[in-house]
Design a protein around this motif. Structure first.
Motif, short mmCIF file in Angstrom:
data_model
loop_
_atom_site.label_atom_id
_atom_site.label_comp_id
_atom_site.label_asym_id
_atom_site.label_seq_id
_atom_site.Cartn_x
_atom_site.Cartn_y
_atom_site.Cartn_z
N VAL A 1 -2.68 -31.48 -19.30
CA VAL A 1 -4.27 -32.29 -19.63
C VAL A 1 -4.05 -32.85 -18.77
O VAL A 1 -2.73 -33.96 -18.69
N MET A 2 -5.02 -33.22 -17.66
CA MET A 2 -5.23 -34.24 -16.38
C MET A 2 -6.61 -34.97 -16.26
O MET A 2 -7.65 -33.79 -16.84
N GLU A 3 -6.38 -35.84 -15.59
CA GLU A 3 -7.48 -36.26 -14.93
C GLU A 3 -8.31 -35.88 -14.46
O GLU A 3 -7.63 -35.44 -13.73
N ALA A 4 -9.84 -35.87 -14.32
CA ALA A 4 -10.69 -35.73 -13.33
C ALA A 4 -11.82 -36.65 -12.94
O ALA A 4 -13.27 -36.20 -13.66
N ALA B 1 -0.44 -23.11 -18.10
CA ALA B 1 -0.67 -21.48 -18.70
C ALA B 1 -2.82 -22.01 -18.84
O ALA B 1 -2.94 -21.18 -18.48
N THR B 2 -2.92 -23.24 -19.46
CA THR B 2 -4.19 -23.85 -19.43
C THR B 2 -4.51 -24.71 -19.41
O THR B 2 -3.45 -25.70 -19.64
N LEU B 3 -4.98 -25.63 -18.54
CA LEU B 3 -5.90 -26.50 -18.52
C LEU B 3 -6.64 -27.46 -18.57
O LEU B 3 -7.53 -26.78 -19.11
N MET B 4 -6.39 -28.50 -19.17
CA MET B 4 -7.55 -29.39 -20.45
C MET B 4 -7.99 -30.49 -19.63
O MET B 4 -6.77 -31.68 -18.83
N THR C 1 -9.48 -35.62 -8.51
CA THR C 1 -10.56 -34.63 -9.35
C THR C 1 -10.54 -33.87 -9.51
O THR C 1 -9.37 -33.15 -9.63
N ALA C 2 -11.60 -32.95 -10.51
CA ALA C 2 -11.39 -31.66 -10.82
C ALA C 2 -10.86 -30.37 -10.28
O ALA C 2 -9.63 -30.09 -10.26
N GLY C 3 -11.15 -30.35 -9.24
CA GLY C 3 -10.53 -29.52 -8.38
C GLY C 3 -8.91 -29.65 -8.06
O GLY C 3 -8.13 -28.99 -8.12
N GLN C 4 -8.74 -31.44 -7.52
CA GLN C 4 -7.74 -31.55 -7.09
C GLN C 4 -6.63 -31.48 -8.31
O GLN C 4 -5.23 -30.84 -8.52
N ALA C 5 -6.94 -31.81 -9.31
CA ALA C 5 -6.17 -31.12 -10.87
C ALA C 5 -5.72 -29.65 -11.34
O ALA C 5 -5.12 -29.23 -10.95
#
Length: 262
Positions: free
Chosen positions: A176-179, A208-211, A194-198
């Motif tokens: 779970v990553m901030e964007a 396995a999965t990114l939120m 940013t979402a791309g950096q995350a």
């Protein structure tokens, strides 16, 4: 099985109908709350009446991550008097925020307080190992990793891009990553993602999965997911209030033993 329920997904302040970043994790019989910012408490109480949880973990002192801990303190003070104190793990600045918000209820009267000093580890219940890793932000902050019997879940809190996030999310079932940002932080030491950096960091970590979460109010979440999908090879989700994700670590096949001993 492990479950992660999104209690809030906004950064800075909650958009209408939403709350700031917060999650409820259930695994191994334990209920663990990650962050409690603006607008989260009613959502938590709908799932855990009287705030009956096994631990609250707060990543840093900014109010969009911790202010509703003050409301939970009132719930525990007035509705759960005499019950065991809820373990609260937080950076030191969180306690200053709570005491300023509610001078008449000391946090230590309703919470079993543990100050987290960067890199730390402890157990919640019998089966969940919790690890914290320092991450770059405007104030002292940590990312949190939960390793339970069913899944490993990592959560950045607020963080700029750093190798520490690769360590935090290494082989996690869910990262779970901030964007927050749409463009990279131009600062000498970036403090947000940013979402791309995350996605790049989650890919390096082998998650396995990114939120994605902690969206700036008004952000286009679909665009953020598309940006992440261009980099990350696994599934990408945008955190949505009320959504529960079920996780189960894949069972590793046992090697067979042949009669010839090979």
């Amino acid at each position: 099985m492990a479950e992660l329920t999104v209690l809030g997904s906004s950064g800075a302040w909650p958009e209408a109908g939403r709350a700031c970043s917060a999650f409820l994790v259930r695994d191994g019989g334990a209920r663990i709350v990650l962050d409690l910012g603006y607008g989260v408490l009613p959502r938590l109480l709908a799932l855990c009446p009287d705030g009956e949880v096994d631990a609250v973990v707060i990543t840093h002192e900014h109010p969009d991550h911790c202010v509703d801990v003050s409301g939970l303190a009132r719930v525990r003070h007035y509705h759960a008097a005499g019950r065991p104190r809820v373990p609260l793990y937080c950076t030191a600045g969180v306690l200053d925020v709570l005491r300023a918000a509610e001078p008449t209820i000391d946090p230590e009267s309703v919470f079993d307080v543990h100050v987290v000093h960067g890199r730390d580890s402890w157990r919640v219940g019998e089966h969940v190992e919790v690890t914290t890793v320092p991450v770059p932000h405007h104030v002292p902050a940590v990312g949190v990793r939960l390793s339970g019997p069913s899944a490993t879940i990592a959560y950045t809190g607020d963080s700029g891009p750093a190798d520490a996030l690769v360590e935090l999310g290494a082989d996690a079932d869910l990262f779970v990553m901030e964007a927050t940002l749409t463009e990279p932080d131009p600062g000498e030491v970036p403090r947000l993602l940013t979402a791309g950096q995350a996605a790049e960091l989650a890919e390096r970590a082998g998650a396995a999965t990114l939120m994605l979460t902690h969206f700036w109010p008004g952000a286009d979440r679909e665009t953020a997911v598309r940006e992440a999908c261009a980099v990350f090879s696994g599934d990408v989700l945008a955190a949505e209030e009320g959504h529960t994700l079920t996780l189960q670590r894949p069972v590793q096949p046992q090697s067979s033993l042949r009669l010839d001993g090979t």
